[in-house]
Design a protein around this motif. Structure first.
Motif, PDB file in Angstrom:
ATOM      1  N   GLY A 106       2.832   3.014  -0.484  1.00 22.64           N
ATOM      2  CA  GLY A 106       2.749   4.019   0.569  1.00 22.64           C
ATOM      3  C   GLY A 106       1.350   4.383   1.006  1.00 22.64           C
ATOM      4  N   LEU A 107       0.325   3.823   0.381  1.00 24.93           N
ATOM      5  CA  LEU A 107      -1.064   4.142   0.724  1.00 24.93           C
ATOM      6  C   LEU A 107      -1.788   2.885   1.161  1.00 24.93           C
ATOM      7  CD1 LEU A 107      -1.741   6.390  -2.385  1.00 24.93           C
ATOM      8  CD2 LEU A 107      -1.331   7.182  -0.060  1.00 24.93           C
ATOM      9  N   ASP A 108      -2.878   3.058   1.911  1.00 22.31           N
ATOM     10  CA  ASP A 108      -3.670   1.914   2.355  1.00 22.31           C
ATOM     11  C   ASP A 108      -4.247   1.173   1.149  1.00 22.31           C
ATOM     12  OD1 ASP A 108      -3.281   2.386   5.065  1.00 22.31           O
ATOM     13  OD2 ASP A 108      -4.954   3.788   5.168  1.00 22.31           O
ATOM     14  N   ALA A 109      -4.426  -0.126   1.328  1.00 28.69           N
ATOM     15  CA  ALA A 109      -4.964  -0.963   0.251  1.00 28.69           C
ATOM     16  C   ALA A 109      -6.366  -1.444   0.601  1.00 28.69           C
ATOM     17  CB  ALA A 109      -4.055  -2.161   0.027  1.00 28.69           C
ATOM     18  N   SER A 110      -7.192  -1.625  -0.402  1.00 29.37           N
ATOM     19  CA  SER A 110      -8.513  -2.227  -0.224  1.00 29.37           C
ATOM     20  C   SER A 110      -8.356  -3.738  -0.235  1.00 29.37           C
ATOM     21  CB  SER A 110      -9.452  -1.820  -1.360  1.00 29.37           C
ATOM     22  OG  SER A 110      -9.599  -0.425  -1.414  1.00 29.37           O
ATOM     23  N   LEU A 139      -2.778  -5.845  -6.739  1.00 26.75           N
ATOM     24  CA  LEU A 139      -2.836  -4.989  -7.905  1.00 26.75           C
ATOM     25  C   LEU A 139      -2.398  -3.612  -7.435  1.00 26.75           C
ATOM     26  CD1 LEU A 139      -5.444  -4.975 -10.641  1.00 26.75           C
ATOM     27  CD2 LEU A 139      -4.768  -2.815  -9.662  1.00 26.75           C
ATOM     28  N   LYS A 140      -1.289  -3.120  -7.977  1.00 21.57           N
ATOM     29  CA  LYS A 140      -0.700  -1.873  -7.497  1.00 21.57           C
ATOM     30  C   LYS A 140      -1.186  -0.699  -8.338  1.00 21.57           C
ATOM     31  CE  LYS A 140       3.207  -4.667  -6.404  1.00 21.57           C
ATOM     32  NZ  LYS A 140       4.443  -5.152  -6.937  1.00 21.57           N
ATOM     33  N   GLY A 141      -1.499   0.385  -7.653  1.00 23.37           N
ATOM     34  CA  GLY A 141      -1.950   1.593  -8.324  1.00 23.37           C
ATOM     35  C   GLY A 141      -3.462   1.713  -8.309  1.00 23.37           C
ATOM     36  N   GLU A 151      -8.987   2.209  -3.237  1.00 26.22           N
ATOM     37  CA  GLU A 151      -7.894   3.035  -2.739  1.00 26.22           C
ATOM     38  C   GLU A 151      -6.909   3.345  -3.869  1.00 26.22           C
ATOM     39  OE1 GLU A 151      -8.214   4.056   0.309  1.00 26.22           O
ATOM     40  OE2 GLU A 151      -9.812   2.679   0.839  1.00 26.22           O
ATOM     41  N   LEU A 152      -6.198   4.458  -3.738  1.00 28.45           N
ATOM     42  CA  LEU A 152      -5.226   4.845  -4.759  1.00 28.45           C
ATOM     43  C   LEU A 152      -3.998   3.948  -4.758  1.00 28.45           C
ATOM     44  CD1 LEU A 152      -5.297   8.723  -4.502  1.00 28.45           C
ATOM     45  CD2 LEU A 152      -6.127   7.316  -6.361  1.00 28.45           C
ATOM     46  N   GLY A 153      -3.609   3.420  -3.599  1.00 32.76           N
ATOM     47  CA  GLY A 153      -2.418   2.576  -3.516  1.00 32.76           C
ATOM     48  C   GLY A 153      -2.577   1.278  -4.262  1.00 32.76           C
ATOM     49  N   GLY A 154      -3.737   0.663  -4.154  1.00 30.93           N
ATOM     50  CA  GLY A 154      -3.988  -0.601  -4.830  1.00 30.93           C
ATOM     51  C   GLY A 154      -4.936  -1.475  -4.038  1.00 30.93           C
ATOM     52  N   ILE A 155      -5.054  -2.721  -4.469  1.00 33.64           N
ATOM     53  CA  ILE A 155      -5.934  -3.663  -3.775  1.00 33.64           C
ATOM     54  C   ILE A 155      -5.176  -4.952  -3.483  1.00 33.64           C
ATOM     55  CG2 ILE A 155      -7.985  -2.738  -4.919  1.00 33.64           C
ATOM     56  CD1 ILE A 155      -8.016  -5.463  -6.458  1.00 33.64           C
ATOM     57  N   VAL A 156      -5.653  -5.666  -2.457  1.00 31.83           N
ATOM     58  CA  VAL A 156      -5.153  -6.992  -2.130  1.00 31.83           C
ATOM     59  C   VAL A 156      -6.330  -7.935  -2.303  1.00 31.83           C
ATOM     60  CG1 VAL A 156      -4.197  -8.473  -0.335  1.00 31.83           C
ATOM     61  CG2 VAL A 156      -3.450  -6.094  -0.503  1.00 31.83           C
TER      62      VAL A 156
END
Length: 190
Positions: A106-110, A139-141, A151-156
């Motif tokens: 639900g949050l933007d990803a880096s 990587l989630k979280g 970012e709090l959501g995770g990274i791609v």
């Protein structure tokens, strides 16, 4: 429905009375490991976790989308490649040719490329070509312990293709509407 319930009650009582007499023998199941593991990637190490540990043993929630899955689904960009990943919403802003926009939990990803931050803003980056990637990892979280500010959501994390141990290559062509023509070649070796 009431008649069915009444007929089941005597069977349940009868099973309790004879449970010692009916013993089911143990069943042993053996299977051989297949040569190629295809889409199953939990035994491989993901570079997003920065550990040389299999994905199934990492203390993080990681999704790995490998090259074979990207080809089989016909993904044209990172957004398309992540459509089937759990916890990832890759259609947040619809079709856009400027970049890949993904939300993780639900949050933007880096966005990272080979473990290094690659996207710093909306208008100062180049969209990576999916054909040049070996895999896409999510990587989630929260991941600031591994990557610093994130970012709090995770990274791609996108992983570039690396040279293979044996000589191989392919040529790929694509033709589409509005005079679209695309040609790609991938040649590798030791």
């Amino acid at each position: 429905m009431g008649a069915c319930l009444l007929s089941l009650i005597p069977l349940a009582v009868q099973a309790e009375e004879t449970s010692e007499a009916n013993v089911i023998p143990a069943v042993e199941v053996n299977a051989d490991v297949q040569e190629g593991d295809g889409y199953i990637t939990e035994g491989k190490a993901a570079t997003a976790g920065k550990l040389d540990v299999a994905v199934e043993k990492t203390p993080y929630s990681i999704t790995v989308v490998n090259e074979e899955f990207i080809k089989d689904t016909g993904a044209k960009n990172i957004q398309d490649a992540l459509v089937y990943s759990s916890g990832v919403y890759s259609g947040a802003f619809g079709f856009d040719t400027r970049g890949d926009f993904v939300k993780v939990r639900g949050l933007d990803a880096s966005f990272y490329k080979d473990g290094l931050r690659s996207l710093y803003g909306s208008y100062n980056s180049v969209r990576p070509n999916i054909y040049a990637l070996e895999q896409v990892e999510v990587l989630k979280g929260p991941s600031s312990v591994l990557y610093g500010q994130a970012e709090l959501g995770g990274i791609v994390n996108t992983v570039s293709k690396l040279p293979k141990a044996r000589q191989q290559g392919e040529i790929w062509a694509q033709v589409g509407s509005y005079d679209r023509k695309q040609l790609a070649a991938d040649i590798t070796g030791p």
